[in-house]
Design a protein around this motif. Sequence first.
Motif, PDB file in Angstrom:
ATOM      1  N   SER A  18       0.876  -1.222   0.046  1.00  0.00           N
ATOM      2  CA  SER A  18      -0.049   0.014  -0.117  1.00  0.00           C
ATOM      3  C   SER A  18       1.076   1.283   0.040  1.00  0.00           C
ATOM      4  CB  SER A  18      -0.874   0.030   1.317  1.00  0.00           C
ATOM      5  OG  SER A  18      -0.216   0.068   2.470  1.00  0.00           O
ATOM      6  N   LEU A  19       1.992   1.236   0.510  1.00  0.00           N
ATOM      7  CA  LEU A  19       2.791   2.359   0.579  1.00  0.00           C
ATOM      8  C   LEU A  19       3.292   2.801  -0.826  1.00  0.00           C
ATOM      9  CD1 LEU A  19       4.375   4.630   2.103  1.00  0.00           C
ATOM     10  CD2 LEU A  19       6.343   2.896   2.175  1.00  0.00           C
ATOM     11  N   ARG A  20       3.741   1.810  -1.530  1.00  0.00           N
ATOM     12  CA  ARG A  20       4.172   2.083  -3.220  1.00  0.00           C
ATOM     13  C   ARG A  20       2.790   2.683  -3.923  1.00  0.00           C
ATOM     14  NH1 ARG A  20       6.953  -1.996  -7.195  1.00  0.00           N
ATOM     15  NH2 ARG A  20       9.117  -0.929  -6.649  1.00  0.00           N
ATOM     16  N   ALA A  21       1.698   1.959  -3.673  1.00  0.00           N
ATOM     17  CA  ALA A  21       0.706   2.391  -4.344  1.00  0.00           C
ATOM     18  C   ALA A  21       0.122   3.798  -3.929  1.00  0.00           C
ATOM     19  CB  ALA A  21      -0.819   1.264  -4.063  1.00  0.00           C
ATOM     20  N   ASP A  22       0.115   4.108  -2.743  1.00  0.00           N
ATOM     21  CA  ASP A  22      -0.014   5.447  -1.934  1.00  0.00           C
ATOM     22  C   ASP A  22       0.799   6.447  -2.646  1.00  0.00           C
ATOM     23  OD1 ASP A  22      -2.444   4.597  -0.877  1.00  0.00           O
ATOM     24  OD2 ASP A  22      -1.148   4.504   1.451  1.00  0.00           O
ATOM     25  N   THR A  23       2.202   6.190  -2.673  1.00  0.00           N
ATOM     26  CA  THR A  23       3.077   6.949  -3.174  1.00  0.00           C
ATOM     27  C   THR A  23       2.873   7.288  -4.816  1.00  0.00           C
ATOM     28  OG1 THR A  23       4.611   6.118  -1.570  1.00  0.00           O
ATOM     29  CG2 THR A  23       5.612   7.396  -3.337  1.00  0.00           C
ATOM     30  N   VAL A  24       2.526   6.255  -5.635  1.00  0.00           N
ATOM     31  CA  VAL A  24       2.238   6.523  -6.884  1.00  0.00           C
ATOM     32  C   VAL A  24       1.215   7.415  -7.188  1.00  0.00           C
ATOM     33  CG1 VAL A  24       1.756   5.405  -8.954  1.00  0.00           C
ATOM     34  CG2 VAL A  24       3.539   4.302  -7.662  1.00  0.00           C
ATOM     35  N   LEU A  25       0.051   7.039  -6.403  1.00  0.00           N
ATOM     36  CA  LEU A  25      -1.102   7.861  -6.518  1.00  0.00           C
ATOM     37  C   LEU A  25      -0.868   9.415  -6.358  1.00  0.00           C
ATOM     38  CD1 LEU A  25      -3.816   5.350  -5.560  1.00  0.00           C
ATOM     39  CD2 LEU A  25      -3.530   6.173  -7.828  1.00  0.00           C
ATOM     40  N   ALA A  26       0.177   9.549  -5.322  1.00  0.00           N
ATOM     41  CA  ALA A  26       0.344  10.767  -4.707  1.00  0.00           C
ATOM     42  C   ALA A  26       1.244  11.556  -5.709  1.00  0.00           C
ATOM     43  CB  ALA A  26       1.135  10.727  -3.528  1.00  0.00           C
ATOM     44  N   THR A  27       1.891  10.969  -6.591  1.00  0.00           N
ATOM     45  CA  THR A  27       2.683  11.733  -7.708  1.00  0.00           C
ATOM     46  C   THR A  27       2.352  11.943  -8.983  1.00  0.00           C
ATOM     47  OG1 THR A  27       3.955   9.585  -8.426  1.00  0.00           O
ATOM     48  CG2 THR A  27       4.771  10.552  -6.462  1.00  0.00           C
ATOM     49  N   LEU A  28       1.048  11.085  -9.095  1.00  0.00           N
ATOM     50  CA  LEU A  28       0.521  11.392 -10.453  1.00  0.00           C
ATOM     51  C   LEU A  28      -0.909  11.415 -10.568  1.00  0.00           C
ATOM     52  CD1 LEU A  28       0.791  11.580 -13.622  1.00  0.00           C
ATOM     53  CD2 LEU A  28       0.489   9.027 -13.756  1.00  0.00           C
ATOM     54  N   ASP A  29      -1.715  12.441 -10.786  1.00  0.00           N
ATOM     55  CA  ASP A  29      -3.229  12.490 -11.119  1.00  0.00           C
ATOM     56  C   ASP A  29      -3.414  11.823 -12.351  1.00  0.00           C
ATOM     57  OD1 ASP A  29      -5.827  12.931 -11.429  1.00  0.00           O
ATOM     58  OD2 ASP A  29      -5.710  14.969 -10.484  1.00  0.00           O
ATOM     59  N   ILE A  30      -3.848  10.641 -12.097  1.00  0.00           N
ATOM     60  CA  ILE A  30      -3.881   9.557 -13.416  1.00  0.00           C
ATOM     61  C   ILE A  30      -4.915  10.278 -14.367  1.00  0.00           C
ATOM     62  CG2 ILE A  30      -4.510   7.308 -14.320  1.00  0.00           C
ATOM     63  CD1 ILE A  30      -2.714   6.164 -11.613  1.00  0.00           C
TER      64      ILE A  30
END
Length: 145
Positions: A18-30
């Motif tokens: 979940s940390l990786r997923a949350d970090t990715v979601l925080a760095t890119l508004d898909i």
Amino acid sequence: MPARASRDFISALGVPDSLRADTVLATLDIDAAINAHERWKDRLLDSLEGRTDDLDPAEVRRSDQGELGRWLHGAGADLLGDQPAFAVLLARHDYFLAQAALLVELTQQGQWARALQVFHGGYRYGSSQVVLLLKELKRGLLQGS
């Protein structure tokens, strides 16, 4: 992309923590990246129909430009670059840009019929692949967070 291939893409990204997923979601508004990506269609149609001629094929071809390109070559590469499926997304993005640049070149050369073929063929395919992969990435990240 069939459902099985979609699951394979997400699992290949290796984003269950979940940390990786949350970090990715925080760095890119898909969603914003998808919207910006889809606005290319309007810019290319404006060029094709002669309403603008401000596109430079060499700049269009650069994959490190725009919100998505900067993310793919920056934070996205840092966070997911070790995953084989990330290379697929990067390659599809590069293909999309190559097709867009070709369309601009053909338009500038007055090769309207070939430009339309590219628009309805390789460009449309490349664009839909990028959007599909981004949507699958988002779905996998939301499931993993």
